[in-house]
Design a protein around this motif. Structure first.
Motif, PDB file in Angstrom:
ATOM      1  N   GLU A 244      83.446 -21.805  45.313  1.00  9.48           N
ATOM      2  CA  GLU A 244      84.375 -21.147  44.396  1.00  9.48           C
ATOM      3  C   GLU A 244      85.180 -20.055  45.082  1.00  9.48           C
ATOM      4  O   GLU A 244      86.359 -19.823  44.741  1.00  9.48           O
ATOM      5  CB  GLU A 244      83.612 -20.592  43.200  1.00  9.48           C
ATOM      6  CG  GLU A 244      82.982 -21.667  42.327  1.00  9.48           C
ATOM      7  CD  GLU A 244      82.121 -21.088  41.225  1.00  9.48           C
ATOM      8  OE1 GLU A 244      81.982 -19.837  41.193  1.00  9.48           O
ATOM      9  OE2 GLU A 244      81.608 -21.858  40.401  1.00  9.48           O
ATOM     10  N   ALA A 245      84.564 -19.371  46.033  1.00 10.05           N
ATOM     11  CA  ALA A 245      85.278 -18.297  46.724  1.00 10.05           C
ATOM     12  C   ALA A 245      86.477 -18.832  47.493  1.00 10.05           C
ATOM     13  O   ALA A 245      87.583 -18.276  47.432  1.00 10.05           O
ATOM     14  CB  ALA A 245      84.319 -17.551  47.656  1.00 10.05           C
ATOM     15  N   SER A 246      86.251 -19.919  48.229  1.00  4.16           N
ATOM     16  CA  SER A 246      87.364 -20.517  48.978  1.00  4.16           C
ATOM     17  C   SER A 246      88.399 -21.114  48.027  1.00  4.16           C
ATOM     18  O   SER A 246      89.597 -21.107  48.326  1.00  4.16           O
ATOM     19  CB  SER A 246      86.839 -21.583  49.936  1.00  4.16           C
ATOM     20  OG  SER A 246      86.160 -22.615  49.240  1.00  4.16           O
ATOM     21  N   ALA A 247      87.944 -21.602  46.873  1.00  2.00           N
ATOM     22  CA  ALA A 247      88.878 -22.147  45.889  1.00  2.00           C
ATOM     23  C   ALA A 247      89.789 -21.051  45.353  1.00  2.00           C
ATOM     24  O   ALA A 247      91.004 -21.243  45.209  1.00  2.00           O
ATOM     25  CB  ALA A 247      88.110 -22.806  44.748  1.00  2.00           C
ATOM     26  N   GLU A 248      89.226 -19.892  45.058  1.00  2.00           N
ATOM     27  CA  GLU A 248      90.035 -18.793  44.536  1.00  2.00           C
ATOM     28  C   GLU A 248      91.043 -18.317  45.580  1.00  2.00           C
ATOM     29  O   GLU A 248      92.210 -18.046  45.265  1.00  2.00           O
ATOM     30  CB  GLU A 248      89.128 -17.642  44.105  1.00  2.00           C
ATOM     31  CG  GLU A 248      89.886 -16.499  43.452  1.00  2.00           C
ATOM     32  CD  GLU A 248      88.964 -15.397  42.949  1.00  2.00           C
ATOM     33  OE1 GLU A 248      89.460 -14.496  42.258  1.00  2.00           O
ATOM     34  OE2 GLU A 248      87.757 -15.468  43.249  1.00  2.00           O
TER      35      GLU A 248
END
Length: 310
Positions: free
Chosen positions: A246-250
């Protein structure tokens, strides 16, 4: 479920427009066969063609020259041309003519068991058979090229060159299976231009088309070549990609929005856009959340983006 936004404050919830999904048009059995055979891999197609050939040769040899099976030979010929192209079809077609003439006589007058038919007549008949086979192969080949071109055009937005809604849904399903296999999650985003109608009203539709092309090129540049992008219709765009977490997605969602804003600021019309992004494992649910999140972003002000984890 958590919500992150690029602006401070509590996000305002507002009604959102769900993504429309069109039902596929009904097709005839022949259209279904053509569509499925066009997607056969080379080994599967070759196996089917070999099996049909073997059955025909055995059947023709058993029935003898008194029963004509010539029309049945069109089946493997057309399938070969459809799956492997004109050269393969022509090569197999000429071999077919030789085989059928050998098994059933040359019409006759050219074979050892020549009948009362003059040699010139037999040669004419053999030539007509060859011409018929070549003509049908060329016809099937031309139809396959037209079929491929029209099928490709049906999946591309003509203005921007991006995929259209149908292409986006198909490629997202493929990406969903790939991400599940690789133990990754999906990031999907919906992009909507801010006050796009005003651009058309003030500067004309040519200016609006140019803005759409600028956004499309910026979106292509902001994602990887194997990620999925599309113009869903009007001034709405979308993207979908597999990410690690999720961090890389954000981070990626924010990077895409900044790239789009920079490209539009550098253009003559200086338009803006709102972006809603979400993650998950089901494309259908992610797109619904992304669409909702995009409208949340628009409600907090123009040129903003929001990110939602499901």
């Amino acid at each position: 479920m958590s919500l992150r936004t690029c602006r401070r404050g509590v996000p305002m919830h507002s009604p959102y427009r769900p993504i429309q999904r069109h039902k596929p048009e009904p097709s005839t059995p022949l259209e279904s066969v053509l569509r499925r055979s066009a997607d056969l891999n080379a080994w599967t197609a070759a196996a089917w063609i070999t099996a049909v050939w073997a059955c025909l040769i055995v059947l023709d040899g058993v029935t003898g020259p008194h029963f004509s099976l010539n029309p049945l030979y069109l089946l493997p010929l057309c399938l070969t041309t459809w799956c492997f192209g004109r050269v393969a079809g022509l090569t197999e077609g000429l071999i077919t003519v030789v085989i059928t003439l050998y098994l059933n006589g040359f019409g006759d007058g050219l074979s050892a068991q020549a009948s009362s038919v003059p040699t010139t007549t037999a040669a004419w008949n053999a030539g007509m058979r060859t011409f018929s086979v070549v003509f049908i192969i060329l016809l099937v080949s031309a139809f396959r090229r037209t079929f491929d071109r029209e099928r490709a055009n049906a999946l591309v937005d003509p203005l921007t060159g991006l995929g259209n809604r149908r292409s986006f849904q198909r490629e997202c399903k493929r990406l969903e299976l790939s991400a599940l296999r690789d133990n990754r999650i999906l990031l999907c985003g919906i992009i909507d231009l801010d006050d796009f109608k005003a651009v058309n009203d003030q500067h004309g539709h040519a200016a609006g088309d140019e803005v759409l092309r600028v956004v499309a090129q910026a979106l292509i540049s902001a994602v990887r070549p194997y990620d999925v992008t599309a113009r869903l219709g009007g001034d709405e765009f979308a993207f979908c990609m597999a990410v690690r977490d999720e961090a890389s997605a954000e981070r990626k969602a924010g990077s895409i929005h900044r790239s789009l804003i920079a490209a539009m600021n550098a253009s003559e019309w200086r338009a803006t856009c709102s972006l809603g992004a979400a993650t998950g494992i089901s494309v259908e649910h992610i797109l619904d959340f992304a669409d909702k999140t995009m409208y949340m972003a628009k409600s907090t002000g123009k040129s903003s983006w929001k990110f939602l984890t499901t």
